[in-house]
Write a protein that holds these residues in place. Structure first.
Motif, short mmCIF file in Angstrom:
data_model
loop_
_atom_site.label_atom_id
_atom_site.label_comp_id
_atom_site.label_asym_id
_atom_site.label_seq_id
_atom_site.Cartn_x
_atom_site.Cartn_y
_atom_site.Cartn_z
N CYS A 27 4.56 -4.39 -7.97
CA CYS A 27 5.20 -4.94 -6.62
C CYS A 27 5.91 -4.11 -5.85
O CYS A 27 5.54 -4.05 -4.41
CB CYS A 27 5.69 -6.17 -6.72
N ILE A 28 6.69 -3.28 -6.43
CA ILE A 28 7.32 -2.13 -5.74
C ILE A 28 6.56 -1.12 -5.03
O ILE A 28 6.49 -0.65 -3.89
CB ILE A 28 8.30 -1.33 -6.35
N ALA A 30 3.26 -1.82 -4.40
CA ALA A 30 2.24 -2.22 -3.44
C ALA A 30 3.15 -2.28 -2.04
O ALA A 30 2.61 -2.36 -1.08
CB ALA A 30 1.81 -3.81 -3.65
N ALA A 31 4.32 -2.75 -2.16
CA ALA A 31 5.17 -2.66 -0.94
C ALA A 31 5.01 -1.38 -0.15
O ALA A 31 5.00 -1.43 0.92
CB ALA A 31 6.75 -3.06 -1.35
N ALA A 32 5.33 -0.51 -0.90
CA ALA A 32 5.32 1.15 -0.32
C ALA A 32 3.98 1.32 0.25
O ALA A 32 3.78 2.05 1.38
CB ALA A 32 5.61 2.04 -1.46
N LYS A 33 2.80 0.90 -0.49
CA LYS A 33 1.76 1.15 0.01
C LYS A 33 1.36 0.48 1.15
O LYS A 33 0.70 1.01 2.20
CB LYS A 33 0.50 0.91 -1.12
N ALA A 56 17.66 -1.20 -5.37
CA ALA A 56 16.60 -0.55 -6.26
C ALA A 56 15.71 -0.06 -5.32
O ALA A 56 15.06 0.98 -5.68
CB ALA A 56 16.00 -1.88 -7.17
N LEU A 57 15.22 -0.52 -4.07
CA LEU A 57 14.23 -0.18 -3.36
C LEU A 57 14.76 1.18 -2.56
O LEU A 57 13.96 2.19 -2.39
CB LEU A 57 13.82 -1.16 -2.22
N GLN A 58 16.14 1.00 -2.36
CA GLN A 58 16.73 2.39 -1.84
C GLN A 58 16.53 3.80 -2.81
O GLN A 58 16.27 4.79 -2.31
CB GLN A 58 18.18 2.22 -1.30
N GLU A 74 10.50 -7.33 2.45
CA GLU A 74 9.73 -8.42 2.89
C GLU A 74 8.26 -8.15 1.91
O GLU A 74 8.06 -9.04 1.33
CB GLU A 74 9.53 -8.44 4.31
N ARG A 75 7.86 -7.22 2.16
CA ARG A 75 6.59 -6.88 1.44
C ARG A 75 6.82 -7.02 -0.17
O ARG A 75 5.73 -7.45 -0.86
CB ARG A 75 6.20 -5.51 1.74
N TYR A 76 7.89 -6.56 -0.77
CA TYR A 76 8.16 -6.69 -2.15
C TYR A 76 8.09 -8.25 -2.53
O TYR A 76 7.35 -8.66 -3.61
CB TYR A 76 9.39 -6.08 -2.60
#
Length: 219
Positions: A27-28, A30-33, A56-58, A74-76
């Motif tokens: 999911c991380i 996919a959110a970046a993609k 975590a995302l930072q 939001e995407r995650y």
């Protein structure tokens, strides 16, 4: 009969009780993609599991402009919510928790999940009534700050010296060390065993069954 070592047993959730590490990593990524960002590899994405989501995302996507992080969050969440109903507990978790509860231990959760996310998971697994207290990353300081364990012991009237913190990441173990609790590792989650053992946990379990047996023999 007096306990040998512990009165309060605190569990991390993802990667410790719930078999969700691979899903979180995907999911991380996919959110970046979705946003056309550099996609972190599995090691980088799994290392941040256990932290609060924003932190975590930072860490997984360093150097990103600040205004983009809410879009990544939001995407995650979009990807995770599409899959979380399919996540399952590790084999033996339900039986272990029932046994420990019957023995009279206080049981708690300290997690990087949000309160909404943990409540969803507890309801989905029918474990809400098993735990005496829970603490989430959006309610206090994120791991490895000791606040979660400090707050849980105060709420339950317990002693940190008679508290064990069980987790699959170095964030969990470092939180236990920072709080003065006993760190106990499981090596079937997000962080490799060499990193876990570098923090000298009292024990490293390779399965829930092994964890359960250790707690019965040493708790």
């Amino acid at each position: 009969m007096a306990r040998k070592s512990f009165d309060l047993i605190v569990f991390d959730w993802d990667g410790t009780l719930m078999d969700s590490t691979a899903t979180i990593v995907k999911c991380i990524q996919a959110a970046a993609k979705d946003l056309g960002l550099l996609v972190p590899d599995r090691k980088a994405a799994s290392h941040v599991i256990g932290l609060g989501l924003a932190e975590a995302l930072q860490m997984a996507l360093p150097g990103l402009e600040a205004h983009l992080y809410p879009r990544v969050v939001e995407r995650y969440r979009y990807h995770y919510l599409a899959q979380d109903q399919d996540l399952t507990l590790f084999d033996g978790v339900r039986e272990m928790l029932a046994d420990l509860s019957q023995q009279g231990y206080f049981l708690a959760v300290a997690t990087g999940k949000s309160r909404v996310g943990l409540n969803r998971a507890l309801h989905a697994t029918n474990l809400l009534s098993v735990f005496d207290a829970t603490r989430c990353a959006d309610e206090t300081f994120s791991k490895p700050h000791p606040a979660m364990l400090q707050e849980l012991t105060r709420e339950l009237g317990q002693d940190l010296k008679r508290t064990v913190m069980i987790g699959d990441t170095t964030h969990d173990l470092q939180m236990a060390i920072n709080a003065g609790a006993t760190p106990l590792a499981v090596d079937y989650g997000a962080h490799p065993i060499i990193e876990l053992n570098a923090l000298q946990p009292v024990f490293t379990a390779s399965s829930v069954v092994q964890l359960h047996a250790w707690l019965n023999d040493n708790g």
